[in-house]
Structures are given as C-alpha cells and as structure tokens.
Design an enzyme around this catalytic site. Structure first.
Site, PDB file in Angstrom:
ATOM      1  N   HIS A  12       9.481  -0.093   9.298  1.00 45.21           N
ATOM      2  CA  HIS A  12       8.542  -1.217   9.353  1.00 45.21           C
ATOM      3  C   HIS A  12       8.678  -2.138   8.133  1.00 45.21           C
ATOM      4  O   HIS A  12       9.058  -3.303   8.249  1.00 45.21           O
ATOM      5  CB  HIS A  12       7.092  -0.714   9.406  1.00 45.21           C
ATOM      6  CG  HIS A  12       6.777   0.170  10.564  1.00 45.21           C
ATOM      7  ND1 HIS A  12       6.657  -0.294  11.845  1.00 45.21           N
ATOM      8  CD2 HIS A  12       6.542   1.500  10.638  1.00 45.21           C
ATOM      9  CE1 HIS A  12       6.360   0.708  12.662  1.00 45.21           C
ATOM     10  NE2 HIS A  12       6.285   1.810  11.949  1.00 45.21           N
ATOM     11  N   ASP A  63       0.859  -1.199   0.000  1.00 45.36           N
ATOM     12  CA  ASP A  63       0.000   0.000   0.000  1.00 45.36           C
ATOM     13  C   ASP A  63       0.888   1.241   0.000  1.00 45.36           C
ATOM     14  O   ASP A  63       0.863   2.019   0.938  1.00 45.36           O
ATOM     15  CB  ASP A  63      -0.934  -0.014   1.232  1.00 45.36           C
ATOM     16  CG  ASP A  63      -0.183  -0.171   2.555  1.00 45.36           C
ATOM     17  OD1 ASP A  63       0.994  -0.596   2.549  1.00 45.36           O
ATOM     18  OD2 ASP A  63      -0.754   0.148   3.621  1.00 45.36           O
TER      19      ASP A  63
HETATM   20  O1  LIG Z   1       0.458   5.778  13.719  1.00 47.79           O
HETATM   21  C1  LIG Z   1       0.259   5.163  12.680  1.00 47.79           C
HETATM   22  N1  LIG Z   1      -0.971   5.028  12.187  1.00 47.79           N
HETATM   23  C2  LIG Z   1      -1.197   4.381  11.034  1.00 47.79           C
HETATM   24  N2  LIG Z   1      -0.247   3.796  10.304  1.00 47.79           N
HETATM   25  C3  LIG Z   1       0.987   3.897  10.745  1.00 47.79           C
HETATM   26  C4  LIG Z   1       1.302   4.564  11.912  1.00 47.79           C
HETATM   27  N3  LIG Z   1       2.603   4.483  12.078  1.00 47.79           N
HETATM   28  C5  LIG Z   1       3.073   3.785  11.050  1.00 47.79           C
HETATM   29  N4  LIG Z   1       2.098   3.436  10.235  1.00 47.79           N
HETATM   30  C6  LIG Z   1       2.176   2.652   8.996  1.00 47.79           C
HETATM   31  O2  LIG Z   1       1.565   1.381   9.269  1.00 47.79           O
HETATM   32  C7  LIG Z   1       2.517   0.333   9.132  1.00 47.79           C
HETATM   33  C8  LIG Z   1       3.010  -0.118  10.477  1.00 47.79           C
HETATM   34  O3  LIG Z   1       1.988  -0.278  11.356  1.00 47.79           O
HETATM   35  C9  LIG Z   1       3.614   0.905   8.289  1.00 47.79           C
HETATM   36  O4  LIG Z   1       3.329   0.695   6.933  1.00 47.79           O
HETATM   37  C10 LIG Z   1       3.605   2.366   8.646  1.00 47.79           C
HETATM   38  O5  LIG Z   1       4.033   3.194   7.596  1.00 47.79           O
END
Ligand SMILES: O=c1[nH]cnc2c1ncn2[C@@H]1O[C@H](CO)[C@@H](O)[C@H]1O
Length: 327
Positions: free
Chosen positions: A251, A19
């Site tokens: 991540h 994504d």
């Molecule tokens: O705080 C957040 N809210 C939503 N998505 C997030 C946040 N931090 C990182 N990611 C995104 O979700 C995945 C890891 O959980 C990663 O793809 C990151 O870019």
C-alpha cells in the site's frame, strides 16, 4: 552552481505524513533511497499505531537510516471531530507497529512544532513546491487546510493512500482503513480544491510483494533490506490469514512511488465525497461528473481530484526491490 546544489534544487520536496506501520517503514526507506525526491520532514498520525508511538517509530526509522537530519513533527492524537475512540490496526503491524521486535527507544525527539504548524509553514516557505504523501488518516492535512486558507493553494500536491474506489474496503465492505480512521477529515481534504491524487486499495491490491521478493531482501546485505526482513513476518501472516495470499500488498510504497514517478499510475478525474455516518461510514464515492443530474447533489460544484485506476505493478515491485537491495 555546483552539480550537487543543482540536483538538490531539482528534487521534488516531500513531506511524509505517516503512522508507521510496516508498509510505512518500507515507503519511508524507499523515499530515502529515491534520488528524485528530498524528504524534508515526517509528520505523524494515528492509524496503524497511536500517534505517540507513530512519532517514536518515525524517529526510530530515521535513526536506522542514519537520517536524523530530517525533522519529525507530531500530529493529532484525536480525529478532526475530537474523537478519541480510534481504530488502531495493531493486528496488522504488531503492538509496536513494527512487527513486535522490541527495538530500543529512539534517542531523538520530535521538533517543537506540531505536524499542522510544520505543514503550514513549509507550504508557505515553498509555495507550489511540496508534495505531501499522506499514508494514514487525513486529520493533519484537514487541520492544515482549516488552519491556513492559503494551504490549499500553497501545497503543490497531496498524494494520499486511501479509499476503495468501486471495490470493497479492508475494514468492512464499505471502508478502507485510512479513510475509516477519520472520514470527516477525508471529506474536507477531498473537497478542498487542493491538487490531490488518491491511490486507493483498488490499485494497491494489484501490487503484491511475494515470498520470492521477500527472499531477495533476506539474501541482501543492504541495511534497509535486512531491517525490513526482521519486521515483515507479522505482515505476511496477517495477509495469509485475512486474504489467503502468500504475499503482501504494498500500500504505502505504491502511493509513495506514485508521488516520485507519476507515470507509474493512470488516473481519472472527478469529485469524491466521503460518507461520514451510518453503516457505510468511510465509503469513498466518486462522481465522474459526466452526467448532468436533474437536481443539485452533494457532489455538485465541488472541486475534482485525481483517482488512480491502474498501476504498473511489476515496475513498482522492481523499484521497491532495487531501492531496498542497494542500501
Ligand atoms: O485489514 C486491515 N485493517 C486495517 N488496516 C489495514 C488492513 N489492511 C491493511 N491495513 C493498513 O491500512 C492501510 C491500507 O488500508 C495500510 O497502511 C495498511 O498497512
């Protein structure tokens, strides 16, 4: 057999379900720079952006990389329960998913097959040989499992970025973003019996790409390094605001590298169930299967999965840097 042919045969085939997403872009570039693997396709999903934009961004990133030979198959626009109220993390990645850079639209188009059709077909063509690296909500993977009873057996491994095992989530204290995006799909995947390695934020939060690391990218003439420097700004500001850190969490690149080189992580094995309702919707709950409970539980007699618990973080950061600097 020529050396080239022999090398291609030895490479692990991977499909990246993605994504994109700034850390997705990083992971895709690292994958394309990894001689150990052959990226045979990208499938797209909502999460950091809506699916239509994820497809556009996947095509765009392959054009940046000069790898338009790799097919992109568009995935689901809705959750597995046909939910259309999606949670999109544009505040992490920008409205365009790639740091609000207004890149021109890609010239290429996705293939005619859907993500699910592509996943099922490839798993059938290469039984046991494909690793799916799932970097977003697990809707496409769950749909493939439902579509083809042979998928679980035919797919080699699923390495997924998702879950918060024994730590707080990043959407709320209970849930990590990818699992929260489609908890029903995640529960189907975790209990499917496929060979699964889950890399959760309990692990990826150990892998920090510092300002100093970013400066090394800035100083590089590598094409991926230069591209990423353009888009990383918003990802750094988000981490600064949300976590009061000076660096960003890697991540998606960590999950990708765990697929490329499994010895970068250690894992435990047990049964994972996902909470699909209530205030803890999206919670991933691991049973180590050591306790003989007095009664049948929702974890009883379910297949086990691998859950990453430690990571060689300096090695991951070094590999990411090395692969992006030499591009
Ligand atoms: O705080 C957040 N809210 C939503 N998505 C997030 C946040 N931090 C990182 N990611 C995104 O979700 C995945 C890891 O959980 C990663 O793809 C990151 O870019």
């Amino acid at each position: 057999m020529g050396e080239e042919v022999a090398n291609v045969k030895k490479k692990k085939k991977i499909i990246i379900d993605t994504d994109p997403g700034i850390d997705d872009a990083m992971a895709i570039f690292v994958a394309l720079q990894s001689p150990e693997v052959e990226v045979i396709g990208l499938t797209t999903i909502y999460g950091n952006v809506y699916t239509t934009l994820a497809t556009r961004n996947a095509l765009h990133l392959l054009e940046v990389a000069g790898r338009t030979d790799i097919p992109v198959a568009e995935g689901s626009h809705v959750t597995i329960t046909k939910g259309t109220k999606l949670r999109i993390a544009d505040f992490v990645h920008g409205a365009d998913g790639l740091g609000n850079q207004n890149f021109p639209p890609p010239k290429g188009k996705p293939i005619g097959q859907s993500a699910v059709e592509f996943l099922v077909e490839q798993a059938n063509l290469h039984p046991g040989k494909i690793t799916v690296v799932a970097l977003g909500p697990l809707t496409n993977i769950a749909l493939a499992i439902q579509r083809d009873p042979g998928f679980v057996k035919n797919i080699g491994q699923i390495v997924l970025l998702g879950g918060a095992f024994s730590v707080n989530g990043n959407v709320n204290p209970a849930a990590e973003a990818n699992i929260f995006g489609d908890p029903d799909a995640a529960d189907i995947v975790f209990t499917s019996g496929a060979d699964i390695l889950a890399v959760g934020i309990n692990v990826t939060h150990q892998v920090v790409f510092t300002e100093e690391d970013r400066n090394r990218l800035t100083q590089s003439t590598g094409k991926f390094a230069q591209y990423l420097c353009k888009i990383l700004g918003i990802y750094y500001s988000y981490h600064h605001d949300a976590y009061a850190t000076q660096g960003v969490y890697l991540h998606d690149p960590t999950a990708l590298l765990a697929a490329v080189n499994p010895s970068l992580v250690t894992y435990i094995e047990g049964v994972v169930r996902v909470q699909t309702t209530g205030i803890t919707r999206g919670l991933t709950l691991f049973d180590n299967t050591k306790k003989r409970y007095g009664e049948i539980t929702e974890w009883s007699n379910k297949p086990t999965v691998k859950v990453a618990v430690t990571v060689d973080a300096p090695a991951v950061v070094d590999m990411v840097l090395e692969r992006l600097l030499n591009s």
